[in-house]
Design a protein around this motif. Structure first.
Motif, PDB file in Angstrom:
ATOM      1  N   LEU A  29      79.351  92.204  16.443  1.00 55.44           N
ATOM      2  CA  LEU A  29      78.595  91.178  15.950  1.00 55.44           C
ATOM      3  C   LEU A  29      78.984  90.190  16.243  1.00 55.44           C
ATOM      4  O   LEU A  29      78.319  89.041  15.871  1.00 55.44           O
ATOM      5  CB  LEU A  29      79.374  91.363  14.118  1.00 55.44           C
ATOM      6  CG  LEU A  29      78.430  92.367  13.467  1.00 55.44           C
ATOM      7  CD1 LEU A  29      79.612  92.843  11.907  1.00 55.44           C
ATOM      8  CD2 LEU A  29      77.963  91.960  12.849  1.00 55.44           C
ATOM      9  N   LEU A  30      80.740  90.402  16.965  1.00 56.13           N
ATOM     10  CA  LEU A  30      80.754  88.792  17.397  1.00 56.13           C
ATOM     11  C   LEU A  30      79.994  88.684  18.926  1.00 56.13           C
ATOM     12  O   LEU A  30      80.201  87.758  19.198  1.00 56.13           O
ATOM     13  CB  LEU A  30      82.223  88.977  17.156  1.00 56.13           C
ATOM     14  CG  LEU A  30      83.860  89.225  16.848  1.00 56.13           C
ATOM     15  CD1 LEU A  30      84.293  90.078  17.098  1.00 56.13           C
ATOM     16  CD2 LEU A  30      83.633  87.963  16.279  1.00 56.13           C
ATOM     17  N   LEU A  31      79.440  89.316  19.333  1.00 54.77           N
ATOM     18  CA  LEU A  31      78.671  88.838  20.279  1.00 54.77           C
ATOM     19  C   LEU A  31      77.114  87.992  19.972  1.00 54.77           C
ATOM     20  O   LEU A  31      77.137  87.767  20.855  1.00 54.77           O
ATOM     21  CB  LEU A  31      78.261  90.167  21.491  1.00 54.77           C
ATOM     22  CG  LEU A  31      79.623  91.285  22.172  1.00 54.77           C
ATOM     23  CD1 LEU A  31      79.253  92.277  22.635  1.00 54.77           C
ATOM     24  CD2 LEU A  31      80.320  90.502  23.544  1.00 54.77           C
ATOM     25  N   GLY A  32      77.080  88.741  18.906  1.00 53.71           N
ATOM     26  CA  GLY A  32      75.736  87.904  18.304  1.00 53.71           C
ATOM     27  C   GLY A  32      75.999  86.887  17.535  1.00 53.71           C
ATOM     28  O   GLY A  32      74.662  85.834  17.499  1.00 53.71           O
ATOM     29  N   THR A  33      77.073  86.322  17.689  1.00 55.70           N
ATOM     30  CA  THR A  33      77.392  85.071  17.413  1.00 55.70           C
ATOM     31  C   THR A  33      77.166  83.697  18.670  1.00 55.70           C
ATOM     32  O   THR A  33      77.139  83.977  20.368  1.00 55.70           O
ATOM     33  CB  THR A  33      78.611  84.897  17.024  1.00 55.70           C
ATOM     34  OG1 THR A  33      79.627  84.573  17.476  1.00 55.70           O
ATOM     35  CG2 THR A  33      78.779  85.694  15.742  1.00 55.70           C
ATOM     36  N   SER A  34      76.857  82.597  18.710  1.00 55.62           N
ATOM     37  CA  SER A  34      77.146  81.424  19.658  1.00 55.62           C
ATOM     38  C   SER A  34      78.493  81.591  19.987  1.00 55.62           C
ATOM     39  O   SER A  34      77.847  80.113  21.467  1.00 55.62           O
ATOM     40  CB  SER A  34      75.791  80.555  19.325  1.00 55.62           C
ATOM     41  OG  SER A  34      76.112  79.721  18.070  1.00 55.62           O
ATOM     42  N   MET A  61      81.548  80.447  21.127  1.00 54.69           N
ATOM     43  CA  MET A  61      82.715  81.004  22.866  1.00 54.69           C
ATOM     44  C   MET A  61      84.308  82.082  21.990  1.00 54.69           C
ATOM     45  O   MET A  61      84.371  82.819  22.430  1.00 54.69           O
ATOM     46  CB  MET A  61      82.922  80.160  23.358  1.00 54.69           C
ATOM     47  CG  MET A  61      83.469  79.631  24.752  1.00 54.69           C
ATOM     48  SD  MET A  61      82.715  81.472  25.435  1.00 54.69           S
ATOM     49  CE  MET A  61      81.165  80.836  25.881  1.00 54.69           C
ATOM     50  N   SER A  62      84.604  81.129  21.058  1.00 52.38           N
ATOM     51  CA  SER A  62      85.418  81.767  20.515  1.00 52.38           C
ATOM     52  C   SER A  62      85.662  83.334  19.624  1.00 52.38           C
ATOM     53  O   SER A  62      86.415  84.251  19.930  1.00 52.38           O
ATOM     54  CB  SER A  62      86.228  80.583  19.193  1.00 52.38           C
ATOM     55  OG  SER A  62      84.922  81.062  17.996  1.00 52.38           O
ATOM     56  N   ASP A  63      84.040  84.166  19.382  1.00 45.44           N
ATOM     57  CA  ASP A  63      83.818  84.936  18.763  1.00 45.44           C
ATOM     58  C   ASP A  63      84.327  85.670  19.737  1.00 45.44           C
ATOM     59  O   ASP A  63      84.648  86.805  19.689  1.00 45.44           O
ATOM     60  CB  ASP A  63      83.003  84.764  18.244  1.00 45.44           C
ATOM     61  CG  ASP A  63      82.507  84.020  16.791  1.00 45.44           C
ATOM     62  OD1 ASP A  63      84.159  84.204  16.246  1.00 45.44           O
ATOM     63  OD2 ASP A  63      81.981  83.799  16.402  1.00 45.44           O
ATOM     64  N   LEU A  64      83.196  85.366  21.491  1.00 43.65           N
ATOM     65  CA  LEU A  64      83.305  86.313  22.510  1.00 43.65           C
ATOM     66  C   LEU A  64      84.421  86.250  22.980  1.00 43.65           C
ATOM     67  O   LEU A  64      84.608  87.728  23.475  1.00 43.65           O
ATOM     68  CB  LEU A  64      82.543  85.696  23.549  1.00 43.65           C
ATOM     69  CG  LEU A  64      82.362  85.756  25.185  1.00 43.65           C
ATOM     70  CD1 LEU A  64      81.288  87.952  24.474  1.00 43.65           C
ATOM     71  CD2 LEU A  64      81.109  85.143  25.727  1.00 43.65           C
ATOM     72  N   ILE A  95      81.454  92.327  27.733  1.00 43.29           N
ATOM     73  CA  ILE A  95      81.573  91.568  27.613  1.00 43.29           C
ATOM     74  C   ILE A  95      82.341  90.600  28.331  1.00 43.29           C
ATOM     75  O   ILE A  95      82.904  89.621  28.373  1.00 43.29           O
ATOM     76  CB  ILE A  95      83.337  91.808  26.401  1.00 43.29           C
ATOM     77  CG1 ILE A  95      82.607  92.359  24.897  1.00 43.29           C
ATOM     78  CG2 ILE A  95      84.028  90.508  26.240  1.00 43.29           C
ATOM     79  CD1 ILE A  95      83.862  93.298  23.854  1.00 43.29           C
ATOM     80  N   ILE A  96      83.575  91.403  29.569  1.00 45.61           N
ATOM     81  CA  ILE A  96      84.320  90.398  30.436  1.00 45.61           C
ATOM     82  C   ILE A  96      82.599  89.966  31.600  1.00 45.61           C
ATOM     83  O   ILE A  96      83.322  89.433  31.596  1.00 45.61           O
ATOM     84  CB  ILE A  96      84.669  91.745  31.338  1.00 45.61           C
ATOM     85  CG1 ILE A  96      85.594  92.047  30.315  1.00 45.61           C
ATOM     86  CG2 ILE A  96      85.392  90.769  32.847  1.00 45.61           C
ATOM     87  CD1 ILE A  96      87.067  93.525  31.201  1.00 45.61           C
ATOM     88  N   LYS A  97      81.864  91.125  31.653  1.00 41.75           N
ATOM     89  CA  LYS A  97      81.095  89.927  32.649  1.00 41.75           C
ATOM     90  C   LYS A  97      79.629  88.794  31.715  1.00 41.75           C
ATOM     91  O   LYS A  97      79.679  88.417  32.551  1.00 41.75           O
ATOM     92  CB  LYS A  97      79.375  91.274  32.386  1.00 41.75           C
ATOM     93  CG  LYS A  97      79.473  92.595  33.288  1.00 41.75           C
ATOM     94  CD  LYS A  97      78.977  93.755  33.573  1.00 41.75           C
ATOM     95  CE  LYS A  97      79.058  94.783  34.799  1.00 41.75           C
ATOM     96  NZ  LYS A  97      78.286  95.410  34.902  1.00 41.75           N
ATOM     97  N   LEU A  98      79.902  89.190  30.246  1.00 38.57           N
ATOM     98  CA  LEU A  98      79.379  87.803  29.583  1.00 38.57           C
ATOM     99  C   LEU A  98      80.791  86.967  29.826  1.00 38.57           C
ATOM    100  O   LEU A  98      79.636  85.561  30.246  1.00 38.57           O
ATOM    101  CB  LEU A  98      78.735  88.104  28.297  1.00 38.57           C
ATOM    102  CG  LEU A  98      77.458  89.225  27.463  1.00 38.57           C
ATOM    103  CD1 LEU A  98      78.058  89.640  26.428  1.00 38.57           C
ATOM    104  CD2 LEU A  98      76.674  88.060  27.993  1.00 38.57           C
ATOM    105  N   LEU A  99      81.302  87.420  29.890  1.00 35.40           N
ATOM    106  CA  LEU A  99      82.401  85.649  29.487  1.00 35.40           C
ATOM    107  C   LEU A  99      82.823  85.248  31.020  1.00 35.40           C
ATOM    108  O   LEU A  99      83.219  83.995  31.079  1.00 35.40           O
ATOM    109  CB  LEU A  99      84.014  86.455  29.148  1.00 35.40           C
ATOM    110  CG  LEU A  99      84.391  86.143  28.121  1.00 35.40           C
ATOM    111  CD1 LEU A  99      85.429  87.401  27.599  1.00 35.40           C
ATOM    112  CD2 LEU A  99      84.416  84.891  27.119  1.00 35.40           C
TER     113      LEU A  99
END
Length: 458
Positions: free
Chosen positions: A303-308, A310-313, A342-346
């Motif tokens: 769910l956190l990855l689905g938001t836009s 950066m704090s959620d990510l 998650i690491i790759k997205l960040l």
């Protein structure tokens, strides 16, 4: 037993056997008037209880049943002596435990023991009725279970009944739960039944159940089965607002004890009814504060990855890394895959500094907890995919020249070697098949030419 047989045993074993074989004389001690005295009664019962304990520890259930029967008869013979409620409860626990282990015990035996104990332990009468009800439910005797609850609820015995207020509430709650089970039974039995009549019966059971269940879940406590039953009925009748109110009160009421399940039920309800992601995340964040190792933390990461935001990510990274610090998750492929994504997205979002900061705080712990050579050897044999994905995590974190990664590299080389060998065998196999096909076609042509020559010569 003759003397020659007795000599075959050691001294301790011989004494133990004599104790077991000697009768327990429960009615031997009397005063001058021929009445059993209290002190000798207690001594005799303690002796009998010791025999019961020894037999149970040795799993001699038939022997324990014989001594237990004598013990109960002694209690009935001395009903003038007050029996402490705790002692009475221990007595009925022992009796039911012995019956559960007797291979030839029947439902009638259980019922007889329960009825007998209700009279000996009068202060525990409602409790015994409630446990008797649960036993009957396990054996599918719902009507008899309902009757036992009615007996326990209507029980009166002077001031003792006043002290049983909490037990009486629980009995009423289980009575409502039985009405809920009847409601479920009517709901599922649609074939061959008039629809209007069935709905009327269902609604009657709903009214009976809802009154009892609503009453018990409004009081502070942990009432998971009763809450789920009531919510199920409310959802069936499309009372979503009422169900949501019940679940919020159960989860957020400060007078109630902390119960992670309450937040799980609230989240599941919100998810079933397509609530916004913000509400789902809020429910799971509270659950995380109580149980950071809960399986729904993977849902929170998604769910956190689905938001836009950066704090959620960044929060998703913390949640996933916290999850993997529990031993029950250290070999879970889904959790490691989630962390890697998650690491790759960040890193794609230019937040590599945050990743490294979080990693540095955990680095020493994770090397000893996840990346020891011993674990690499185990993963190499038992779960090669896990070894590869953990190696990928180390790679994106910038960790090189580790013994753990050498194992992963060796495994990768072996895998590539096997792949190349397999491809080589497949190419060779295809080549052999093609040659066979060509040879077969050549032979067919030769046969055809011979047939043509034979035909022309004729």
């Amino acid at each position: 037993m003759d003397d020659s047989e007795a000599n075959d045993f050691s001294e301790d074993e011989r004494i133990h056997r004599e104790l077991l074989e000697s009768p327990v004389n429960l009615h031997f001690y009397k005063n001058d008037k021929g009445v059993h005295t209290e002190i000798f009664f207690l001594k005799s019962n303690r002796k009998c209880l010791k025999r019961i304990r020894d037999a149970m520890l040795l799993h001699n259930w038939q022997e324990a049943a014989v001594y237990y029967n004598s013990y109960i008869q002694a209690l009935e013979a001395r009903n003038s002596i007050q029996v402490h409620p705790t002692a009475s409860e221990i007595t009925w626990r022992i009796g039911t435990e012995i019956l559960r282990h007797l291979p030839n015990a029947t439902a009638e035996d259980f019922n007889a023991v329960y009825e007998q104990l209700k009279n000996n332990g009068v202060k525990n009468f409602p409790k015994i009725c409630l446990e008797h009800c649960l036993h009957l439910l396990l054996n599918g005797q719902m009507e008899e279970a309902k009757r036992q609850l009615s007996v326990g609820e209507s029980w009166r015995y002077g001031n003792f009944s006043i002290a049983q207020g909490d037990t009486k509430k629980l009995i009423r709650a289980y009575s409502g739960f039985l009405d809920y089970l009847n409601w479920c039974k009517k709901k599922s039995s649609t074939a061959g039944t008039d629809e209007a009549s069935r709905n009327q019966e269902m609604h009657s059971y709903f009214r009976y159940a809802s009154v009892a269940l609503k009453d018990i879940i409004s009081q502070p406590g942990v009432w998971d089965p009763f809450v789920l039953s009531y919510i199920n009925m409310l959802e069936f009748y499309n009372d979503e607002d009422g169900a949501l109110h019940i679940l919020k009160n159960y989860a957020y009421n400060k007078d109630f004890p902390i119960n992670p399940n309450a937040h799980v039920y609230l989240y599941q309800f919100l998810k079933r009814h397509n609530a916004p992601d913000a509400k789902l995340i809020g429910a799971l964040r509270i659950l995380r504060s109580l149980v950071p190792s809960h399986e729904l933390m993977l849902d929170l990461c998604s769910l956190l990855l689905g938001t836009s935001l950066m704090s959620d990510l960044e929060e998703a990274l913390t949640v996933s890394m916290d999850l993997l610090e529990f031993s029950s998750w250290k070999c879970d492929m889904k959790a490691w895959s989630c962390l890697l994504n998650i690491i790759k997205l960040l890193k794609q979002k230019k937040r590599k500094e945050f990743v490294l900061k979080e990693w540095e705080a955990r680095r020493s712990l994770w090397f000893s907890f996840h990346f020891r050579v011993h674990f690499a050897r185990i993963d190499m044999v038992e779960n090669a995919n896990l070894l590869q994905i953990k190696d990928n995590v180390l790679k994106v974190l910038g960790e090189y020249f580790l013994e753990y990664r050498r194992y992963a590299a060796n495994l990768k080389r072996k895998s590539e070697s096997k792949t190349k060998e397999y491809e080589f065998r497949e190419r060779k196999k295809r080549k052999v098949n093609m040659e066979k096909e060509e040879e077969k076609k050549k032979m067919e042509k030769e046969k055809k030419k011979k047939r043509m020559k034979t035909k022309n010569s004729k």
